[in-house]
Motif scaffolding. Structure first.
Motif, short mmCIF file in Angstrom:
data_model
loop_
_atom_site.label_atom_id
_atom_site.label_comp_id
_atom_site.label_asym_id
_atom_site.label_seq_id
_atom_site.Cartn_x
_atom_site.Cartn_y
_atom_site.Cartn_z
N ARG A 239 10.43 9.31 3.69
CA ARG A 239 9.57 8.44 2.89
C ARG A 239 10.18 7.05 2.77
O ARG A 239 9.46 6.05 2.71
N GLU A 240 11.51 6.99 2.75
CA GLU A 240 12.19 5.71 2.61
C GLU A 240 11.91 4.81 3.80
O GLU A 240 11.73 3.59 3.66
N ALA A 241 11.85 5.39 5.00
CA ALA A 241 11.59 4.59 6.20
C ALA A 241 10.18 4.01 6.17
O ALA A 241 9.98 2.83 6.49
N ALA A 242 9.20 4.82 5.79
CA ALA A 242 7.82 4.34 5.74
C ALA A 242 7.67 3.21 4.73
O ALA A 242 7.01 2.19 5.01
N ARG A 243 8.29 3.37 3.58
CA ARG A 243 8.21 2.32 2.55
C ARG A 243 8.93 1.05 3.03
O ARG A 243 8.43 -0.07 2.83
N ARG B 6 0.83 -1.19 0.00
CA ARG B 6 0.00 0.00 0.00
C ARG B 6 0.87 1.25 0.00
O ARG B 6 1.93 1.28 0.62
N SER B 7 0.41 2.30 -0.66
CA SER B 7 1.10 3.59 -0.62
C SER B 7 0.38 4.48 0.36
O SER B 7 -0.82 4.71 0.22
N TYR B 8 1.10 4.97 1.36
CA TYR B 8 0.49 5.81 2.38
C TYR B 8 0.59 7.27 1.95
O TYR B 8 1.68 7.81 1.81
N SER B 9 -0.58 7.90 1.75
CA SER B 9 -0.60 9.33 1.46
C SER B 9 -0.92 10.06 2.75
O SER B 9 -2.02 9.96 3.27
N VAL B 10 0.06 10.76 3.29
CA VAL B 10 -0.09 11.39 4.60
C VAL B 10 -0.42 12.86 4.44
O VAL B 10 0.30 13.60 3.79
#
Length: 251
Positions: A186-190, A13-17
């Protein structure tokens, strides 16, 4: 393999924050309200090709270890919220923790690993171990599957199912990926989304495999015991016939 790919794609999933979401904490005194989550999900492409921990890049591994080090002091609170929310989503989990708490209350001499507090400590240690061995793919997968297989005994006694791991993955992903230390890059979340997806897939794989083995053993035991039971029953009937015959002869 197809079912494994389908399970893993569920977590790609891609998280759009939203910016305002980062400024507002999780709603509710216990932080369990799902309506005010600061992130939303959108489905992305399938992730079947990301099979193991080795699929993580060097920068993603660095992001994982750094963000975990920063959130480590808050990990107990984070995973307590995860398990409390899992209890809400799955009454079976709540029943298991409730029974474990009762047993723990009456038995202080032995360590009860089935309680929620024990699970929180074990989950933290699990991530400590996984993140310290990211370069050893086989060791990581071995640890993940071992945790899953250790829960297979609950399949018969508590109707525990692999779907609970799926729900755990969704909740854990939302909690960790919305943490302020993970949101910094963003790298950490992915990287966390990928790692959690792999963990849940291997947990369920270990659980399903061990549960199938338990069912096979149970079926084999029933097959092995049935001839003996029939033979014993036959002996009892023959013995009863002899008793009846002797009684009728004496009269």
């Amino acid at each position: 393999m197809a079912s494994s790919d389908r399970r893993r794609s569920k977590y790609d999933r891609s998280y759009s924050v939203q910016e305002e979401g980062l400024k507002v904490g999780l709603a509710g005194p216990a932080g369990l309200s799902r309506k005010s989550r600061p992130c939303s999900r959108s489905k992305s492409t399938r992730r079947g090709q990301l099979g193991t921990v080795s699929s993580l890049t060097y920068s993603q591994k660095q992001a994982l270890t750094l963000s975990w080090r920063l959130m480590r002091t808050q990990a107990a609170s984070c995973f307590r919220k995860v398990l409390l929310e899992l209890e809400i989503a799955s009454p079976k989990v709540k029943q298991i923790f409730y029974k474990a708490a009762l047993v723990d209350a009456f038995n202080k001499d032995e360590d009860n690993s089935a309680t929620m507090e024990a699970h929180i400590r074990l989950v933290i240690k699990f991530f400590d171990d996984i993140l310290s061995t990211l370069d050893d793919d086989d060791e990581c997968l071995k640890k993940m599957r071992a945790i899953g297989s250790s829960h297979a005994v609950l399949a018969r006694s508590c109707n525990f199912s692999g779907d609970i791991f799926e729900r755990l993955g969704e909740i854990t992903m939302e909690r960790i990926c919305s943490h302020e230390n993970v949101q910094k890059t963003r790298e950490a979340a992915r990287a966390w989304r990928i790692l959690i997806a792999i963990i849940i897939d291997e947990l369920r794989s270990g659980f399903d495999g061990e549960a199938r083995q338990h069912r096979k053993c149970s079926s084999s035991d029933q097959i092995d015991n049935s001839p003996c039971e029939e033979e014993d029953d036959l002996h009892l009937k023959v013995r009863q016939l002899r008793v009846d015959f002797d009684s009728s002869f004496q009269t």
